[in-house]
Design a protein around this motif. Structure first.
Motif, PDB file in Angstrom:
ATOM      1  N   GLN A  18       0.848  -1.198   0.000  1.00  0.00           N
ATOM      2  CA  GLN A  18       0.000   0.000   0.000  1.00  0.00           C
ATOM      3  C   GLN A  18       0.880   1.243   0.000  1.00  0.00           C
ATOM      4  N   LEU A  74       3.957   1.413  -1.048  1.00  0.00           N
ATOM      5  CA  LEU A  74       4.655   1.422  -2.328  1.00  0.00           C
ATOM      6  C   LEU A  74       3.764   2.001  -3.437  1.00  0.00           C
ATOM      7  N   SER A  75       2.536   1.556  -3.457  1.00  0.00           N
ATOM      8  CA  SER A  75       1.579   1.991  -4.455  1.00  0.00           C
ATOM      9  C   SER A  75       1.272   3.475  -4.268  1.00  0.00           C
ATOM     10  N   LEU A 112       4.210   5.518  -5.545  1.00  0.00           N
ATOM     11  CA  LEU A 112       4.177   5.589  -7.016  1.00  0.00           C
ATOM     12  C   LEU A 112       3.097   6.558  -7.489  1.00  0.00           C
TER      13      LEU A 112
END
Lengths: 321, 321
Positions: free
Chosen positions: B58, B60-61, B64
């Protein structure tokens, strides 16, 4: 399972809630404290992660050290970004690529070649079907191939490509089962199931080619046929042209016509449409099977492109028989 | 703590065994199930992760989606790779960059400017110290600046740069406490504590500039002064020249001469030498404090470079008073 692992070079992670770990020289996928898959790293070229999957730092570090590109997608298949090792520093290839980009003659030649291959592969595909109403479409497509020869501007080549594409999709709609209501290619977002499948497939193969081109050292944003635009991976899209029909379209016809993916596998959300999780797995399994036969060919094409760019050799496209 | 968080735009994660999570619009760092830090995402420009730190998908997303570049380093500070959002597609800047690369005159001019600024900043630094044996060094450096004017090849400019650097480090060694045994700049791997600190500092600022240039849309591998080589981020190294002395060298003199980092903070390993964990944190804290005063300036320089490349404007370097 064993065989599938040996052949595969792309690892797809779709199991929501699973964790990617590392042990020795292996990647291990764990869910609910159980190992669900174990793969030696040397068998993997790239990793695609869809949705909510954890990744341990050891695994992450191991992936970077192994020079593997790991791409992240939403669970709907939208590309979000990627984890990259200290990037391919083949800066000399990019220098040559820029030189070729400025060389209008080179661009026109390679664009003709790409569009020629694209239309050829569309024709070969349609010829597998005996629909009488194709005859006309195929004739027109052949005329278009013929007309390419005299063109000496990108925009005129693009005109032929656009015309061929709309003809071709008319043919494709006649092959697909009616209830999928596919009339013409639409995207951003796709509005019917067939278009949603096409978009998903094209997104996968574009990412595949994007990673490959990046890895070799190309700037995937500088294409020769596709116009340059902010955030469009034009070079990847150039190479994708040869493979849309053989890899993606053929597969989608199979999935739809053999009822592997059915209308009820789709969820509508506001203005767009998505695959449910089970159908997504089926899709990825079929995609992986299909792409395995083409991955080597795609690599060869990317290296042919490199050769063409570095040594001004004529680019030989991939032509289906 | 509050203030530090508000000002900072780079998040350094060094706490081994901690986990980076996401809650709403915040990043949360957890260790042993306790929250040790919480930061709203809009306050972060980039994330640097050292060694063994977990990161949830979560988070990481979220990273991004927020367009933040997250770079991974070994616990020793070696850059391993980075997580990048769908890359900056400012392909037009790269096209112009390549055109400038082919323009020898442009390259010579900008190289002179960069080397001029580098030597100027070295002189300004040495002038803060009243060592009598500097006079000669400073005189020589000034002569070198003067000699730059007539040069019209990269290699002759490089000659002046090389000569100045060895003079300058002679000066630096006179400022540093003797027991650190710094004689000349050495790397790959560094052999004495002062060189280890310099390498660590240069690696951080290079990564900082590399990310910035990538983010703007440059190809960080195509420089104008630094020669092109596989895997060398030449353009980042071009910009680094102006900032080595003011950002890194000055800080290292402080760290060593004020005994903030001592000889016993280093571990020797085979042929090289590393900082222990506590000293590494001290180093990063000082670096962050120092770089905060320069981050805006560095951004301005990167944008000046963009302007110079796109619009052929003369590049104005960063000069210390």
């Amino acid at each position: 399972m064993g065989n599938r692992v040996i052949k595969m070079s792309t690892l797809y992670l779709t199991e929501q809630g699973s964790i990617l770990h590392k042990t020795q020289r292996r990647l291990v996928i764990i869910k609910n404290k159980k190992i669900i898959q174990e793969i030696p790293i040397f068998k993997i070229d790239r990793i695609l992660i869809f949705g909510n999957i954890q990744i341990s730092t050891q695994a992450l570090s191991f992936i970077l050290d192994s020079g593997i590109i790991c791409s992240f997608f939403s669970s709907q298949g939208k590309f979000k970004g990627s984890l990259r090792p200290v990037e391919s520093g083949n800066v000399f290839l990019r220098i040559a690529q820029y030189e070729r980009y400025l060389d209008k003659e080179f661009r026109v030649e390679i664009s003709k070649t790409i569009v020629y291959a694209k239309i050829n592969n569309e024709i070969k595909f349609l010829e597998n079907y005996s629909k009488t109403n194709f005859k006309e479409i195929i004739e027109e497509l052949k005329k278009n191939i013929n007309n390419l020869k005299d063109k000496n501007s990108i925009s005129s080549i693009m005109g032929i490509e656009g015309h061929s594409t709309s003809l071709y999709f008319k043919g494709l709609s006649l092959i697909l089962k009616n209830k999928f209501l596919f009339e013409k290619r639409e995207y951003h977002p796709p509005k019917d199931p067939a278009n949603a499948l096409l978009s998903f497939g094209y997104s996968l193969i574009t990412n595949e080619i994007f990673s490959l081109l990046s890895g070799i050292g190309f700037d995937p944003y500088i294409g020769f046929f596709h116009e340059l635009t902010y955030n469009r991976p034009s070079l990847a899209l150039d190479i994708v042209e040869e493979f849309r029909t053989p890899v993606v379209d053929k597969m989608i016809v199979t999935l739809i016509n053999k009822n592997i993916i059915k209308e009820e596998d789709f969820q509508r959300e506001e203005n767009s449409i998505y695959l449910n999780n089970i159908a997504k797995k089926a899709f990825l399994t079929h995609y992986e099977k299909r792409i395995q036969n083409y991955r080597e060919i795609i690599k060869v094409q990317c290296h042919k492109l490199m050769d063409s760019v570095l040594n001004k050799k004529i680019y030989e496209p991939y032509l289906e028989d």
